[in-house]
Write an enzyme that holds these catalytic residues in place. Structure first.
Site, PDB file in Angstrom:
ATOM      1  N   GLY B 148      49.468  65.194  79.133  1.00  0.00           N
ATOM      2  CA  GLY B 148      50.485  64.599  78.286  1.00  0.00           C
ATOM      3  C   GLY B 148      51.631  65.570  78.052  1.00  0.00           C
ATOM      4  CB  CYS B 149      55.114  64.969  77.016  1.00  0.00           C
ATOM      5  SG  CYS B 149      54.861  63.761  75.707  1.00  0.00           S
ATOM      6  CE1 TYR B 150      55.693  65.882  70.760  1.00  0.00           C
ATOM      7  CE2 TYR B 150      54.324  63.931  70.876  1.00  0.00           C
ATOM      8  CZ  TYR B 150      55.472  64.556  70.442  1.00  0.00           C
ATOM      9  OH  TYR B 150      56.402  63.861  69.707  1.00  0.00           O
ATOM     10  CB  THR B 152      52.689  69.980  79.214  1.00  0.00           C
ATOM     11  OG1 THR B 152      51.939  69.043  79.990  1.00  0.00           O
ATOM     12  CG2 THR B 152      53.327  71.016  80.130  1.00  0.00           C
ATOM     13  CB  ALA B 153      55.297  71.610  75.030  1.00  0.00           C
TER      14      ALA B 153
END
Lengths: 343, 343, 343, 343
Positions: B148-150, B152-153
């Protein structure tokens, strides 16, 4: 590999040039100058270039620039004209992204730009770099005047009609909307986020510097005298120009759509949209494309042309690279096959 | 050339995949499916693709997909798991950009995603596709769960500290800010421009689906039990995630900066910024890069990590292509050498 | 009618003061000073005031200011302290919207603001103008230090927990997001639309000037020593602060919601939202309201408080007028009954 | 106190009406109806109203509405015409903010709005509520058709020239730019933040429903036949309309500025800016003002009028309240003395 230099690499046009040049397969970027940032790593100022460009800004220096095959000037108006003669003498080709060589008439130029021209003798030789009208001349040019952003969008929209002699050239209207990056990266109150976002305004309704440039360009292709009303607007977005153009038909036309499609059928960077379309500026964000749609509402005699570009790409850095490709005998779309970033 | 298919190409993740794939030098895009848009030219829906992609959306069809070497699922949660077993049987590799294969524990998955898992037997085999932690497994995988995007960060930000055992893993805080594209392209009041621009709000402060995914990923690398407080915020911009991470040091550390630089020194897509930096999301807009900075204010024992990505690129489509490159033995950065669009 | 003067009326705090004052039923605006704009009609600079305010900016002049009952300073830090002693002597009450009188410890102030204090003898007398904690003192004050924008949102969020002694005061985290108007109206590259829109970044993660102010304010109400980690972020919008606050409970609490509701039940400008809410900054745009919600995710021991204000209203000009109302014996909400502009 | 009802209070026009009505000193808001939100507290949907409005949405009910002195319809087109006859019979005055009663010709209305008119017999009686042209009729009206947003900005801009017979009415051009709130609060892909921000596009260039309304309004004041080309544009902001109007002078005019100033000298809500001005939409954000500037570039015979309003205020809810004030014999600016929110 072509050796390239950029003079004035700190503004928005400069950084866009760098973005496109570092990805260009045939270019070696030799030197990027900046008086104010000399000695600073370019990617410190523009972190999007980290990992792509490792050199520093250097002081402008004609001898170093002369090692390049081609030099771009992404400087304020009035700078390029001071150095171009020397560079040309040394055999370097030049593309000026500012206005120094766009207007053929030195007096007219002085009137709008408020200074004497430093090398009026080069105005005749300089080629106005709109590939869609002047590809052959650009290919042979030593010095190309890269068109302004508004002039690119407006001319590409009007020219098929003007060339075909279908509209009254004396009563043209160009209502244009530009993103704020067109105003540059200089610190100014008017372009602060808090001043420019969530608002819309016209500016320079009484006369913008791009008016004589557009008029000159249209006049080259018009039998009758061109009269243009040109109102630019500041639009709350970073990139994009939307030109809404109005002209009066002087005769019945069967198929305006076909006229535009034929006019641009071989052009790699002009996209005539299907009939009934309303191009969005975001559809060209980051891409060297001009998208155009043509309308004739209520089947009257007013034609509306909608023409959109990214002011920093087809309206500046991208078109400059297109011109470089033509001048240097590269494929015209080398380094320019970007897809617009959407959303 | 690798033959590639995309299932569900109409959302923002889908169009971003298409943007990257049409420019990928080793990819032939064979099929893009969409139930709702079947028969429509893709570039009609996404005019940025005009001139780059000439095919139509087609109905999802396993046989046509089976002609591909690799298929991406850019579908809502719960769709991929229905077709993946068949595709794997037919020898097609799969990357799922949704959440179907991210959580190893099927019960936990059901609890957060509100449905039964259709093929829990594949959860063990599926490789969690964060290249920075699992490159070797990805290279051998048939099925990759794209993070997911969150997650990853947040994981890229915390992992160097967790792996080194320098922080208390039970008291981590991730305050994350996402652009609105993370909410997808579905028509909804909450993400209308008039609702979401010029405003900031937290959402799902009591529990977001990415919480178990992040916790699982951090736990794999932690000796102690991971406890995470995770608050996402909707930010008035299209793209970008800014994760602000807080952790408590459990021991004196000489040089956090060096720790991070060493952790990522060989990573093509993680950029540790110079000490004192504050990465901006715009510096990765359109690029597959995660930029990270680390701070220890007032020399206390709280560490702050700032981690930014483009949620649609390193947080979705770009990372998926990075995974594809690894799975197919291509250069890891093939088709991913984009420079962020700035400004 | 109360006679009021404004020193430094050209910045965003200044124009917001003017917007609120010209509509205030009990105020006569006598003088607005500006060194840079002296002689210019105020409504020329701020056309939203056309038809509402007909006077000009004048040079700062103590004698003219002394004709006022109360003077607001909406000047940069370090200006008010030079004139305040004289005005107080002349019997004029003063509200300083800058930081000159916010910190009780002159040395600490100098350390963070980089200059000597011109009248440290007034620091003790100056009342910190947060009405929710100091209404009685404000009512009797000659000199009020109007709180900073972040300090207002953060203190109002933390104080009910701190006062009740329910959280560990030594490990507080305030992750705050501010609109760009907080950076003021000065010409600067960093706050240009093209630099600040469509992006998110932290700044001054290593120490922002509001840190000592918040710490001081919380310490006044805390038994244990306050330790705060404070990270501000620049958010792509004009107005609004969203403070996301994290604290660790030191004991079981039955009903945090009730605690907050009781704490603010008599406050006209603090709105405790229903349990489970996520306040949006736009819900207070242009209004003097702080909206707060409290969360305890997964029923753990971390409390999350979401606190939003308009940085120019409850975070500056509106709170200043609230203080004026209290000081002058007016109804506390006189001239402040605005409804937020939504959408 | 006047008893007021609002039918359809959930859209952007509705909430703006509520914002203005709850602050109106002479209004008691009795009932706000909504089929979809019946039973829900209004301030739950619109938290900016928390503390200002404590009632719930109710089902539309003619008997309850009949207890009001005046009812506003903020409904989609085609709803008001079904209930208005009954309300008028019961002695309730009505202001319709939709288009049901704007066009005098029922056939023309049907052609543009795609439905039969339910009470064509009322079209003659209905007064077109542009106070600047019809104040006396509005004062006596039972039923007022509140003008559309574009029609307000365009008519106020053109009318001084049309009335004076100075321009060719057959060749008018209105290039108009609207914020996205004009598209309403319905869930739709086209107005998502990710679709509409950072982009500009024209729409309905071939014919927008406001075209016949504007033409009708201008024709009432024109000797010659009105011909209008009207192109609306979707602009990346919430509020604001910027109309850029082009007309050709048919005779020499000494002083266009004076003509406009005289035309509007007694109008409380039309502000003719100084010569050379370029009004910004933000200068009227939240205010019931139309600001106008007039230009004659290069002293040619083309006149450019720049006319800005807030589409939700002078273009909808504010003008409706102005009409209510006139109809009910209140001061025309009661409840409308707001200052635009700037920045």
């Amino acid at each position: 590999m072509i050796k390239v230099g950029v003079v004035g690499g700190t503004g928005y046009t400069g950084v866009e040039l760098l973005r496109l040049l570092v990805l260009h397969p045939e270019v070696e970027l030799k030197v990027v100058t900046s008086r104010s940032e000399s000695g600073r790593k370019i990617s410190d100022l523009y972190p999007n270039l980290r990992g792509h460009l490792d050199i520093e800004f250097t002081e402008p220096d004609v001898d170093r620039l002369a090692e390049c095959d081609l030099v771009f000037f992404a400087t304020p108006n009035g700078i390029a004209m001071k150095s171009v003669p020397t560079l040309l003498e040394k055999g370097v080709k030049v593309i000026d992204l500012a206005a120094d060589f766009r207007i053929k008439d030195a007096d007219l130029w002085s009137q709008w730009y408020g200074m004497e021209h430093a090398c009026p003798e080069l105005l005749e030789e300089a080629v106005y770099g709109l590939p869609e009208t002047s590809r052959a001349e650009i290919a042979k040019a030593r010095l190309v005047a890269n068109p302004g952003c508004y002039p690119t969008a407006v001319q590409l929209g009007f020219l098929p009609l003007i060339k075909a002699g279908l509209v009254d050239p004396s009563a043209l209207i160009a209502d244009t909307k530009s993103g704020v990056s067109g105003a540059g990266r200089g610190a100014s109150v008017a372009t602060l986020l808090c001043e420019a976002t969530e608002s819309m305004k016209a500016y320079k309704a009484d006369g913008h510097r791009h008016l004589p440039e557009i008029t000159q360009g249209l006049q080259w292709h018009s039998e009758g005298k061109v009269g243009l009303t040109f109102v630019p607007h500041l639009t709350p977005m970073i990139r994009g120009i939307h030109a809404t153009l109005y002209a009066n038909l002087t005769q019945d036309v069967d198929d305006l759509q076909a006229l535009f499609e034929q006019a641009y059928q071989d052009e790699p960077f002009v996209d005539v949209m299907p009939a009934g379309s309303h191009p969005e500026t975001r559809s060209v964000k980051g891409a060297n494309t001009c998208r155009i749609a043509v309308h004739k509402p209520q089947n009257g005699n007013t034609v509306i042309i909608l023409s959109v570009i990214d002011n920093l790409v087809k309206g500046a850095a991208g078109q400059a690279i297109q011109n470089m490709n033509i001048m240097m005998g590269l494929e015209e779309d080398a380094g320019l096959r970007h897809v617009a970033l959407l959303p």
